[in-house]
Design an enzyme around this catalytic site. Structure first.
Site, PDB file in Angstrom:
ATOM      1  N   TRP A  30       0.837  -1.204   0.000  1.00 63.90           N
ATOM      2  CA  TRP A  30       0.000   0.000   0.000  1.00 63.90           C
ATOM      3  C   TRP A  30       0.871   1.253   0.000  1.00 63.90           C
ATOM      4  O   TRP A  30       1.394   1.649   1.054  1.00 63.90           O
ATOM      5  CB  TRP A  30      -0.909   0.003   1.240  1.00 63.90           C
ATOM      6  CG  TRP A  30      -1.889  -1.118   1.214  1.00 63.90           C
ATOM      7  CD1 TRP A  30      -3.092  -1.138   0.579  1.00 63.90           C
ATOM      8  CD2 TRP A  30      -1.758  -2.404   1.843  1.00 63.90           C
ATOM      9  NE1 TRP A  30      -3.712  -2.343   0.763  1.00 63.90           N
ATOM     10  CE2 TRP A  30      -2.920  -3.149   1.533  1.00 63.90           C
ATOM     11  CE3 TRP A  30      -0.766  -3.010   2.616  1.00 63.90           C
ATOM     12  CZ2 TRP A  30      -3.121  -4.444   1.980  1.00 63.90           C
ATOM     13  CZ3 TRP A  30      -0.964  -4.300   3.061  1.00 63.90           C
ATOM     14  CH2 TRP A  30      -2.130  -5.005   2.742  1.00 63.90           C
TER      15      TRP A  30
ATOM     16  N   HIS B  66      -6.806   1.901   2.275  1.00 64.55           N
ATOM     17  CA  HIS B  66      -7.898   0.949   2.030  1.00 64.55           C
ATOM     18  C   HIS B  66      -8.986   1.179   3.087  1.00 64.55           C
ATOM     19  O   HIS B  66      -8.795   1.986   4.001  1.00 64.55           O
ATOM     20  CB  HIS B  66      -7.409  -0.503   2.025  1.00 64.55           C
ATOM     21  CG  HIS B  66      -6.547  -0.902   3.193  1.00 64.55           C
ATOM     22  ND1 HIS B  66      -6.008  -2.152   3.340  1.00 64.55           N
ATOM     23  CD2 HIS B  66      -6.130  -0.212   4.293  1.00 64.55           C
ATOM     24  CE1 HIS B  66      -5.292  -2.218   4.451  1.00 64.55           C
ATOM     25  NE2 HIS B  66      -5.363  -1.054   5.042  1.00 64.55           N
TER      26      HIS B  66
ATOM     27  N   ARG C  17      -3.844   6.411  -2.662  1.00 59.54           N
ATOM     28  CA  ARG C  17      -2.520   5.772  -2.721  1.00 59.54           C
ATOM     29  C   ARG C  17      -1.540   6.661  -3.451  1.00 59.54           C
ATOM     30  O   ARG C  17      -1.904   7.345  -4.418  1.00 59.54           O
ATOM     31  CB  ARG C  17      -2.600   4.434  -3.466  1.00 59.54           C
ATOM     32  CG  ARG C  17      -3.513   3.455  -2.770  1.00 59.54           C
ATOM     33  CD  ARG C  17      -2.895   2.118  -2.497  1.00 59.54           C
ATOM     34  NE  ARG C  17      -3.907   1.306  -1.825  1.00 59.54           N
ATOM     35  CZ  ARG C  17      -4.292   0.110  -2.231  1.00 59.54           C
ATOM     36  NH1 ARG C  17      -3.711  -0.450  -3.275  1.00 59.54           N
ATOM     37  NH2 ARG C  17      -5.223  -0.539  -1.567  1.00 59.54           N
TER      38      ARG C  17
ATOM     39  N   GLN D 114     -13.495   1.913  -2.201  1.00 61.90           N
ATOM     40  CA  GLN D 114     -13.494   0.491  -1.858  1.00 61.90           C
ATOM     41  C   GLN D 114     -14.743   0.189  -1.050  1.00 61.90           C
ATOM     42  O   GLN D 114     -15.307   1.089  -0.421  1.00 61.90           O
ATOM     43  CB  GLN D 114     -12.283   0.141  -0.986  1.00 61.90           C
ATOM     44  CG  GLN D 114     -11.029  -0.165  -1.767  1.00 61.90           C
ATOM     45  CD  GLN D 114      -9.933  -0.783  -0.887  1.00 61.90           C
ATOM     46  OE1 GLN D 114     -10.049  -0.847   0.339  1.00 61.90           O
ATOM     47  NE2 GLN D 114      -8.880  -1.242  -1.542  1.00 61.90           N
TER      48      GLN D 114
ATOM     49  N   VAL E 192      -5.857 -11.592   6.952  1.00 67.02           N
ATOM     50  CA  VAL E 192      -6.697 -12.790   6.799  1.00 67.02           C
ATOM     51  C   VAL E 192      -5.825 -14.035   6.650  1.00 67.02           C
ATOM     52  O   VAL E 192      -4.696 -13.963   6.179  1.00 67.02           O
ATOM     53  CB  VAL E 192      -7.649 -12.675   5.568  1.00 67.02           C
ATOM     54  CG1 VAL E 192      -8.793 -11.735   5.860  1.00 67.02           C
ATOM     55  CG2 VAL E 192      -6.903 -12.262   4.311  1.00 67.02           C
TER      56      VAL E 192
ATOM     57  N   ALA F  49     -13.654 -11.595   5.915  1.00 60.27           N
ATOM     58  CA  ALA F  49     -13.587 -10.198   5.477  1.00 60.27           C
ATOM     59  C   ALA F  49     -13.360 -10.186   3.966  1.00 60.27           C
ATOM     60  O   ALA F  49     -12.886 -11.171   3.393  1.00 60.27           O
ATOM     61  CB  ALA F  49     -12.454  -9.472   6.178  1.00 60.27           C
TER      62      ALA F  49
END
Ligand code: DAH
Length: 331
Positions: free
Chosen positions: A153, A174, A200, A214, A257, A299
């Site tokens: 990122w 994000h 970004r 997003q 995740v 998620a």
């Protein structure tokens, strides 16, 4: 004679009050000021009067004529100011005036569709700040300082770099930080989506913008499994792209995740990736202060611009933000 002129003037003024159209005004003018009008007659025959009368009648007659002409002009102006000239109010062949209607932006329309799909699956909608703390954007999502995953990122840091507690601030890269904010404030069960703007530090090209939207998703409950993730996202894909839509999952890496996946849909002969997802990492639960070992969650995160591009065959993401009406008016 003088009395005659005065009576004539009163009558003319009264009649003028009921004139509204150009035709009314013209009739009135011919009647009271025209060559064959009574007033013209009087002025024409002035030569037959004696010297004294000539003076008095002449000057009153002319004064009356000038006054009536002035009144005619004033009344006409007043009426055309309120109802428009009779020409434009009576000429029905004139084209009507164009009224330009505003429209919703294609990304707004797509966001609304995404919201609707998830609301129908029982999700709530939450929002978070665009200026975010380093802590939420990275740390709480299992991306510690100096971790190579931060390279995923490219970040725009806020100039001052610190808030009053000495924490670093940035434009969120994000919408995932809102996951951490929600878990900090709310106990499970959680079913939430988070639409919002992200930034970004990135060179733009046909598939990258430095600002974009997003939609994050988070579900936390007792014993949620990967099947719940798959089932939810499959339902979403069908609502968004049609009931025949096929989906595919592949392994991917996101620090928050485990396991992590990306999901593609089969669209016009090709697999196109539309989102990243996974089962919430135990470290993320730990950082949020969730202690119950039976808790699990999934998620996901997607880009509405990407979804709009697939649905509407748009080949350059920059079109969304270049304010070209030729593009925007197509939606
Ligand atoms: N935040 C990720 C990104 O910006 C997208 C994402 C991937 C969000 C996987 C998630 C997830 O919640 O599970 O690239």
């Amino acid at each position: 004679m003088i009395e005659k002129i005065e009576k004539l003037k009163i009558k003319a003024e009264n009649d003028l009050k009921s004139c509204v159209s150009d035709k009314d005004f013209e009739d009135w003018r011919v009647n009271y000021l025209g060559r064959k009008s009574e007033l013209s007659d009087i002025l024409k025959n002035i030569k037959n009067l004696d010297q004294e009368q000539k003076k008095v009648v002449g000057s009153l007659g002319n004064k009356t004529r000038i006054e009536l002409e002035g009144k005619l002009k004033d009344t006409k102006n007043r009426i055309s100011g309120t109802i428009g000239t009779s020409k434009s109010s009576e000429d029905y062949s004139l084209p009507s005036r164009h009224i330009s209607m505003g429209k919703l932006h294609p990304v707004t329309l797509t966001l609304r569709e995404i919201r609707k799909a998830f609301v129908s699956l029982g999700f709530q909608i939450a929002e978070g700040p665009e200026i975010e703390l380093d802590k939420y954007n990275f740390d709480m999502l299992n991306i510690p300082e100096d971790h190579p995953a931060r390279d995923m990122w490219d970040t725009m840091w806020i100039d001052e770099k610190i808030n009053k507690n000495g924490e670093k601030m940035l434009l969120r890269t994000h919408t995932s930080p809102v996951q951490a904010r929600i878990m900090e404030n709310q106990d499970p069960p959680i079913r939430v989506i988070v639409p919002g703007k992200c930034y970004r530090y990135e060179a733009t090209d046909s598939t990258h913008e430095w600002h974009f939207y997003q939609v994050e998703g988070l579900a936390v409950d007792k014993n949620l499994t990967f099947s719940d993730l798959k089932g939810t996202l499959y339902e979403f894909a069908k609502k968004m792209f049609g009931s025949e839509t096929k989906i595919r999952f592949r392994c991917d890496y996101f620090p928050f995740v485990e396991p992590g996946v990306d999901m593609s849909i089969y669209w016009e002969g090709k697999w196109l990736e539309i989102l990243g997802a996974g089962m919430v990492h135990p470290k993320v639960f730990e950082k949020a202060g969730y202690k119950d070992k039976n808790l699990s969650g999934f998620a996901f995160g997607m880009g509405p611009e990407r979804i709009a591009m697939i649905k509407h065959n748009i080949d350059d993401i920059r079109l969304f933000y270049s304010n070209d009406l030729r593009f925007l008016e197509q939606f």
